[in-house]
Design an enzyme around this catalytic site. Structure first.
Site, PDB file in Angstrom:
ATOM      1  N   GLY A  12     -32.599  17.301   4.663  1.00  0.00           N
ATOM      2  CA  GLY A  12     -31.648  18.021   5.520  1.00  0.00           C
ATOM      3  C   GLY A  12     -30.278  18.138   4.873  1.00  0.00           C
ATOM      4  CG  ASP A  13     -27.332  17.226   6.554  1.00  0.00           C
ATOM      5  OD1 ASP A  13     -27.375  18.017   7.516  1.00  0.00           O
ATOM      6  OD2 ASP A  13     -27.361  15.987   6.681  1.00  0.00           O
ATOM      7  N   GLY A  15     -27.349  22.721   2.915  1.00  0.00           N
ATOM      8  CA  GLY A  15     -26.423  23.865   2.897  1.00  0.00           C
ATOM      9  C   GLY A  15     -27.072  25.116   3.485  1.00  0.00           C
ATOM     10  CE  LYS A  16     -31.373  22.964   7.087  1.00  0.00           C
ATOM     11  NZ  LYS A  16     -30.965  21.709   6.435  1.00  0.00           N
ATOM     12  N   GLY A  17     -27.017  26.444   6.520  1.00  0.00           N
ATOM     13  CA  GLY A  17     -26.135  27.285   7.336  1.00  0.00           C
ATOM     14  C   GLY A  17     -25.301  28.215   6.474  1.00  0.00           C
ATOM     15  N   GLY A  40     -27.147  20.345  12.247  1.00  0.00           N
ATOM     16  CA  GLY A  40     -25.728  20.682  12.142  1.00  0.00           C
ATOM     17  C   GLY A  40     -25.592  21.577  10.929  1.00  0.00           C
ATOM     18  CG  HIS A  41     -27.801  24.564  10.283  1.00  0.00           C
ATOM     19  ND1 HIS A  41     -28.849  25.430  10.433  1.00  0.00           N
ATOM     20  CD2 HIS A  41     -28.358  23.336  10.100  1.00  0.00           C
ATOM     21  CE1 HIS A  41     -29.991  24.757  10.346  1.00  0.00           C
ATOM     22  NE2 HIS A  41     -29.717  23.482  10.164  1.00  0.00           N
ATOM     23  CD  GLN A 222     -34.152  19.138  12.084  1.00  0.00           C
ATOM     24  OE1 GLN A 222     -35.080  19.848  12.443  1.00  0.00           O
ATOM     25  NE2 GLN A 222     -32.972  19.186  12.677  1.00  0.00           N
ATOM     26  NE  ARG A 301     -26.329   9.276  11.979  1.00  0.00           N
ATOM     27  CZ  ARG A 301     -27.643   9.314  12.089  1.00  0.00           C
ATOM     28  NH1 ARG A 301     -28.342   8.196  12.156  1.00  0.00           N
ATOM     29  NH2 ARG A 301     -28.292  10.459  12.129  1.00  0.00           N
ATOM     30  CE  LYS A 329     -21.929  19.471  -0.582  1.00  0.00           C
ATOM     31  NZ  LYS A 329     -21.788  18.732   0.686  1.00  0.00           N
ATOM     32  CB  VAL A 410     -19.813  27.167  -7.232  1.00  0.00           C
ATOM     33  CG1 VAL A 410     -20.917  27.240  -8.275  1.00  0.00           C
ATOM     34  CG2 VAL A 410     -19.318  28.574  -6.877  1.00  0.00           C
TER      35      VAL A 410
HETATM   36  P1  GDP Z   1     -27.228  22.314   6.563  1.00  0.00           P
HETATM   37  O1  GDP Z   1     -27.572  21.360   7.662  1.00  0.00           O
HETATM   38  O2  GDP Z   1     -28.320  22.453   5.555  1.00  0.00           O
HETATM   39  O3  GDP Z   1     -26.735  23.643   7.047  1.00  0.00           O
HETATM   40  O4  GDP Z   1     -26.019  21.630   5.769  1.00  0.00           O
HETATM   41  P2  GDP Z   1     -24.708  20.943   6.424  1.00  0.00           P
HETATM   42  O5  GDP Z   1     -23.833  22.017   6.906  1.00  0.00           O
HETATM   43  O6  GDP Z   1     -25.094  19.866   7.357  1.00  0.00           O
HETATM   44  O7  GDP Z   1     -24.114  20.204   5.158  1.00  0.00           O
HETATM   45  C1  GDP Z   1     -23.747  20.880   4.006  1.00  0.00           C
HETATM   46  C2  GDP Z   1     -22.255  20.619   3.762  1.00  0.00           C
HETATM   47  O8  GDP Z   1     -21.922  21.027   2.450  1.00  0.00           O
HETATM   48  C3  GDP Z   1     -21.353  21.393   4.687  1.00  0.00           C
HETATM   49  O9  GDP Z   1     -20.175  20.660   4.900  1.00  0.00           O
HETATM   50  C4  GDP Z   1     -21.038  22.673   3.870  1.00  0.00           C
HETATM   51  O10 GDP Z   1     -19.808  23.245   4.233  1.00  0.00           O
HETATM   52  C5  GDP Z   1     -20.998  22.113   2.480  1.00  0.00           C
HETATM   53  N1  GDP Z   1     -21.455  23.008   1.400  1.00  0.00           N
HETATM   54  C6  GDP Z   1     -22.461  23.911   1.402  1.00  0.00           C
HETATM   55  N2  GDP Z   1     -22.635  24.428   0.169  1.00  0.00           N
HETATM   56  C7  GDP Z   1     -21.710  23.835  -0.628  1.00  0.00           C
HETATM   57  C8  GDP Z   1     -21.390  23.927  -2.020  1.00  0.00           C
HETATM   58  O11 GDP Z   1     -22.021  24.647  -2.798  1.00  0.00           O
HETATM   59  N3  GDP Z   1     -20.379  23.134  -2.464  1.00  0.00           N
HETATM   60  C9  GDP Z   1     -19.672  22.296  -1.660  1.00  0.00           C
HETATM   61  N4  GDP Z   1     -18.707  21.558  -2.185  1.00  0.00           N
HETATM   62  N5  GDP Z   1     -19.943  22.189  -0.340  1.00  0.00           N
HETATM   63  C10 GDP Z   1     -20.956  22.935   0.165  1.00  0.00           C
HETATM   64  P1  IMO Z   2     -29.926  19.772   9.507  1.00  0.00           P
HETATM   65  O1  IMO Z   2     -30.641  20.948  10.122  1.00  0.00           O
HETATM   66  C1  IMO Z   2     -30.087  15.612   8.290  1.00  0.00           C
HETATM   67  C2  IMO Z   2     -32.583  12.912  10.683  1.00  0.00           C
HETATM   68  C3  IMO Z   2     -31.887  11.838  11.488  1.00  0.00           C
HETATM   69  C4  IMO Z   2     -32.977  10.778  11.517  1.00  0.00           C
HETATM   70  C5  IMO Z   2     -34.252  11.601  11.627  1.00  0.00           C
HETATM   71  C6  IMO Z   2     -34.759  11.783  13.052  1.00  0.00           C
HETATM   72  O2  IMO Z   2     -28.472  19.750   9.737  1.00  0.00           O
HETATM   73  O3  IMO Z   2     -30.304  19.633   8.065  1.00  0.00           O
HETATM   74  P2  IMO Z   2     -33.951  13.093  15.224  1.00  0.00           P
HETATM   75  O4  IMO Z   2     -32.601  13.306  15.796  1.00  0.00           O
HETATM   76  O5  IMO Z   2     -34.647  14.348  14.807  1.00  0.00           O
HETATM   77  O6  IMO Z   2     -34.798  12.216  16.085  1.00  0.00           O
HETATM   78  O7  IMO Z   2     -33.693  12.237  13.875  1.00  0.00           O
HETATM   79  O8  IMO Z   2     -33.951  12.877  11.073  1.00  0.00           O
HETATM   80  N1  IMO Z   2     -32.093  14.290  10.945  1.00  0.00           N
HETATM   81  C7  IMO Z   2     -31.341  14.996  10.092  1.00  0.00           C
HETATM   82  N2  IMO Z   2     -30.794  14.640   8.916  1.00  0.00           N
HETATM   83  N3  IMO Z   2     -29.932  16.852   8.756  1.00  0.00           N
HETATM   84  C8  IMO Z   2     -30.497  17.228   9.912  1.00  0.00           C
HETATM   85  O9  IMO Z   2     -30.504  18.509  10.346  1.00  0.00           O
HETATM   86  C9  IMO Z   2     -31.211  16.264  10.673  1.00  0.00           C
HETATM   87  N4  IMO Z   2     -31.851  16.284  11.864  1.00  0.00           N
HETATM   88  C10 IMO Z   2     -32.402  15.069  12.016  1.00  0.00           C
HETATM   89  O10 IMO Z   2     -30.725  11.390  10.855  1.00  0.00           O
HETATM   90  O11 IMO Z   2     -33.010  10.088  10.293  1.00  0.00           O
HETATM   91 MG    MG Z   3     -26.779  19.667   8.584  1.00  0.00          MG
END
Ligand code: GDP
Ligand code: IMO
Ligand code: MG
Length: 421
Positions: A12-13, A15-17, A40-41, A222, A301, A329, A410
């Site tokens: 997860g996280d 950078g999908k959003g 959280g996107h 995720q 967290r 990133k 980037v």
């Molecule tokens: P998602 O859940 O996949 O949409 O990702 P999140 O938004 O939870 O986490 C990605 C984080 O990295 C966010 O704070 C974005 O603003 C940031 N981000 C995304 N792409 C880049 C990148 O290429 N470089 C940097 N420095 N930050 C990035």
């Molecule tokens: P995005 O879409 C990162 C993790 C939680 C936990 C496990 C189960 O932003 O990438 P849950 O709430 O589904 O019962 O949690 O999955 N988790 C994520 N980690 N990004 C997410 O979503 C997540 N959604 C759930 O931290 O370990």
């Molecule tokens: Mg996220």
């Protein structure tokens, strides 16, 4: 084949959003197919950062349809808050956003059950976001759920009370103190907001639009390593985060799928519990977290950080049938003298390319070291202008996975995105 999928290949996280927002101009419809407010996107433009939990990341493009599909679980209280804080007027959002009648609801008591189950697990807790995801999907598959379409029934309040009573009975055996009335107030206010939106059988809409040649981008939540079947069970979420999930979560045939974009960070992060072979419990891990601002978009967290894990990446590519890789990133590692990349594992002392079934197995990553780069890459627009050592890093990943990296991000802003020509 008018439907493409973008999903995360790690934990997860990735950078999908940001990338869904950047790709939105190429599509007519952007649709979420699984997960819920655990997501959280983040996306950034005009120096403002937005974090979306339930709403698809195409919402800021006024001419796009955004769909919350049947595979998503919706908490009306979170939905209401998100709608109110988004920016565009609600009247405008009602035109852009369509919600499936078949999406299941997260009840206030699902959140309480989530917390009770986690506490019961003690040291083995999942590290859930505590948004009620697990209990809501449990009720869906055990055929005890309430769905968005049910909110229009005359006896909805009675149905709600029946479900609540079932949950209260379960909670009796947990010795868990809770207060539900505040949650309920916000939740029922959210139901009223939800009722004002277009609630339709989105599977018909999606297929009709695809048939007319409209283009749809399915946005994963995720990541593959959190998939309920293929992730590090039980340290996973409760939905199928993989490409197959787009078919069940939207009601589309696999025949309609074109590209499957797999997004990964140039390194790895994980939030919550569970195995993480390349985790760095040292200064480099802290550096990645600080420079990359690796703190959860939903819970705040700190994210665990580590080097890129190729066996895990290859596994994700295989399960999803990834056609193109997107790397985010890379800028975070600027200034690192050496970059390590895990190419295989030693599992309980033996060389192994598979992710072991048993979470207790001792996994020792086998690393290759590569030289880093010093140049600030955030303003670069042309792939060929990226530092030679970064291009070598990308080439190494392409050679090991057999899939081209066609986009490099980037920086967090929409503009800081390089599509390779
Ligand atoms: P998602 O859940 O996949 O949409 O990702 P999140 O938004 O939870 O986490 C990605 C984080 O990295 C966010 O704070 C974005 O603003 C940031 N981000 C995304 N792409 C880049 C990148 O290429 N470089 C940097 N420095 N930050 C990035
Ligand atoms: P995005 O879409 C990162 C993790 C939680 C936990 C496990 C189960 O932003 O990438 P849950 O709430 O589904 O019962 O949690 O999955 N988790 C994520 N980690 N990004 C997410 O979503 C997540 N959604 C759930 O931290 O370990
Ligand atoms: Mg996220």
């Amino acid at each position: 084949m008018n439907i493409d999928i973008l999903l995360g290949l790690q934990w997860g996280d990735e950078g999908k959003g940001k990338i869904v927002d950047a790709l939105s101009p190429l599509y007519d419809i952007i649709a979420r197919f699984q997960g819920g407010p655990n997501a959280g996107h983040s996306l950034e433009f005009n120096n403002v950062k937005h974090v979306l939990h339930l709403i698809p990341s195409g919402i800021f493009h006024s001419d796009k349809i955004n769909i919350i599909g049947n595979g998503v679980v919706i908490d009306p209280a979170v939905f209401k808050k998100e709608i109110e804080e988004l920016g565009p007027p609600v009247s405008e959002l009602k035109k852009r956003l369509i919600i499936s009648t078949k999406a299941n609801l997260i009840l206030p008591s699902h959140r309480i059950l989530d917390a009770a189950y986690e506490r019961q697990k003690g040291n083995l807790k999942i590290g859930s976001t505590l948004k009620g995801i697990g209990p809501a999907y449990t009720d869906k598959t055990s055929r005890n759920g309430l769905r968005v379409g049910d909110i229009l029934r005359k006896n909805f309040r009675d149905l709600y009370n029946e479900h609540l009573n079932n949950h209260l009975n379960i909670l009796k055996s947990y010795d868990f103190k809770f207060e539900i009335s505040e949650y309920e107030k916000g939740w029922f206010e959210g139901i009223e907001v939800l009722k004002e939106f277009q609630l339709v059988n989105t599977e018909y809409l999606v297929n009709e639009l695809a048939g007319k040649g409209k283009r749809l981008l399915a946005e994963g939540a995720q990541g593959t390593m959190l998939d309920v079947d293929f992730g590090s069970y039980p340290f996973v979420t409760s939905s199928n985060t993989i490409s197959a999930g787009a078919c069940t979560g939207l009601g589309i045939s696999p025949k309609l799928i074109g590209e499957i974009f797999g997004i990964f960070k140039a390194y790895c992060t994980r939030v919550g519990s569970g195995p993480f072979p390349t985790e760095l419990n040292d200064e480099t891990g802290i550096l990645l977290r600080d420079i990359g601002r690796e703190f959860g978009s939903t819970t705040g967290r700190p994210r665990r950080c580590g080097w890129l894990d190729l066996p895990a990446l290859k596994y994700s590519i295989m399960i999803n049938g990834i056609t193109k890789l997107f790397m985010t990133k890379a800028d975070v590692m600027t200034g690192f003298k050496t970059i390590k990349i895990c190419t295989s594992y030693k599992v309980d002392g033996k060389e192994c390319n598979e992710i072991p079934f048993n979470n207790d197995s001792h996994i020792e990553p086998v690393y290759t070291s590569m030289p880093g780069w010093d140049e600030d890459i955030s303003g670069i627009k042309d792939f060929n202008k990226l530092p030679a050592t970064l291009r070598e890093y990308i080439e190494f990943i392409e050679n090991k996975t057999g899939v081209p990296v066609t986009m490099v991000s980037v920086g967090p802003d929409r503009e800081e995105t390089i599509f390779r020509k």
